[in-house]
Design an enzyme around this catalytic site. Structure first.
Site, mmCIF file in Angstrom:
data_model
loop_
_atom_site.group_PDB
_atom_site.id
_atom_site.type_symbol
_atom_site.label_atom_id
_atom_site.label_comp_id
_atom_site.label_asym_id
_atom_site.label_seq_id
_atom_site.Cartn_x
_atom_site.Cartn_y
_atom_site.Cartn_z
ATOM 1 N N LEU A 112 0.864 -1.167 0.000
ATOM 2 C CA LEU A 112 0.000 0.000 0.000
ATOM 3 C C LEU A 112 0.908 1.226 0.000
ATOM 4 C CD1 LEU A 112 -2.897 -0.575 2.580
ATOM 5 C CD2 LEU A 112 -3.099 -0.287 0.110
ATOM 6 N N ASP A 113 0.512 2.200 -0.772
ATOM 7 C CA ASP A 113 1.180 3.488 -0.827
ATOM 8 C C ASP A 113 1.443 4.052 0.570
ATOM 9 O OD1 ASP A 113 1.977 5.361 -2.707
ATOM 10 O OD2 ASP A 113 0.234 6.599 -2.295
ATOM 11 N N ALA A 114 2.529 4.799 0.762
ATOM 12 C CA ALA A 114 2.839 5.379 2.074
ATOM 13 C C ALA A 114 1.715 6.289 2.566
ATOM 14 C CB ALA A 114 4.148 6.154 2.019
ATOM 15 N N ASP A 115 1.094 7.038 1.661
ATOM 16 C CA ASP A 115 0.031 7.948 2.099
ATOM 17 C C ASP A 115 -1.359 7.343 1.957
ATOM 18 O OD1 ASP A 115 0.264 8.021 -0.623
ATOM 19 O OD2 ASP A 115 0.298 10.198 -0.813
#
Length: 269
Positions: A112-115
């Protein structure tokens, strides 16, 4: 080993089922007699049947059973600001802080994307992780995106009908408008694509950039009430559903499914 192995080989099927926590030995015998247990895809009704738990695949009522007690399966509600890696070489906050409760060496299934926050599976089952991350095996994911502006029903229809991005066409399997207020909207998107930052790019393309993004579902798994930053082991029902999905994938990854190289990657941080 085939389940027709000679009587002195393997372990009795009812004992294997009981050891796996499916049911008591007596109840497991009933399941076998009723024809509800399969070994390697074939129904076994003989109580004397012996199997090799390390090699044979067992399912009950069509749901896969994990016979290896050393395998661990964990659901994490990943916070924003955390990269999907067990060790980040750039010193950013990674997933290690969430795996300390388990002695096994766990790793993440996809990214999953960091943000992006939300549901991430951690496991030491390399085979399951490999299948779910197979390029031709598109696991369905459900995201809730808070986006800028007021999304119209026409925009929702456009997302499901399909839009053109620089790396080819894309459409949501389902799209729902959950709320509009204060100059922003909540949109629920269901898709099986694993393209880089796909939800953000789709919403930007239709004129509604993402402000916040959370993944609520991954295949048969639902985030439910798990708080952000918390992890828990999968229930027996959840594990059975996930194993069943992965075994279907290892038999025959669905043809024509969009490439999904990181299983569930919303984007590289």
């Amino acid at each position: 080993m085939d389940h027709n192995a000679s009587a002195d080989e393997g372990i009795r099927l009812q004992k294997v089922l009981a050891n796996a926590g499916v049911a008591s030995r007596r109840a497991s015998e009933e399941l076998i007699v009723q024809g509800r247990v399969r070994v390697n895809g074939r129904v076994v009704t003989e109580l004397g049947s012996r199997i090799d738990p390390e090699r044979d695949l067992v399912d009950v009522d069509g749901t896969a059973v994990q016979l290896d007690a050393s395998k661990r399966y964990v659901m994490l509600n990943k916070p924003t600001g955390v990269v999907s890696s067990m060790k980040d070489d750039r010193g950013r906050k990674d997933l290690r802080a969430f795996t300390r409760d388990w002695p096994e060496r766990l790793f993440n299934v996809g990214r999953l994307d960091a943000d992006t926050s939300g549901l991430l599976v951690l496991t030491n089952d390399g085979e399951l992780a490999q299948v779910l991350a197979h390029p031709s095996f598109g696991v369905t994911k459900v995201y809730i995106a808070k986006v800028k502006g007021t999304v119209t029903p026409q925009t929702i229809a456009k997302l499901t009908r399909g839009i053109e991005l620089e790396d080819g066409p894309i459409h949501a399997d389902k799209a729902r408008l959950l709320d509009t207020s204060g100059g922003s909207s909540l949109v629920e998107l269901t898709l099986h694509s694993g393209r880089n930052r796909i939800v953000r790019r789709m919403m930007a393309e239709v004129g509604h950039p993402v402000v916040e993004l959370v993944r609520r579902q991954f295949g048969p798994l639902h985030l439910g009430t798990l708080p952000v930053g918390r992890a828990r082991e999968l229930t027996k029902v959840e594990l059975g559903a996930l194993l069943t999905l992965s075994r279907q994938g290892s038999d025959a990854p669905p043809a024509g499914v969009e490439r999904d190289s990181d299983a569930d990657q919303e984007g590289t941080p």
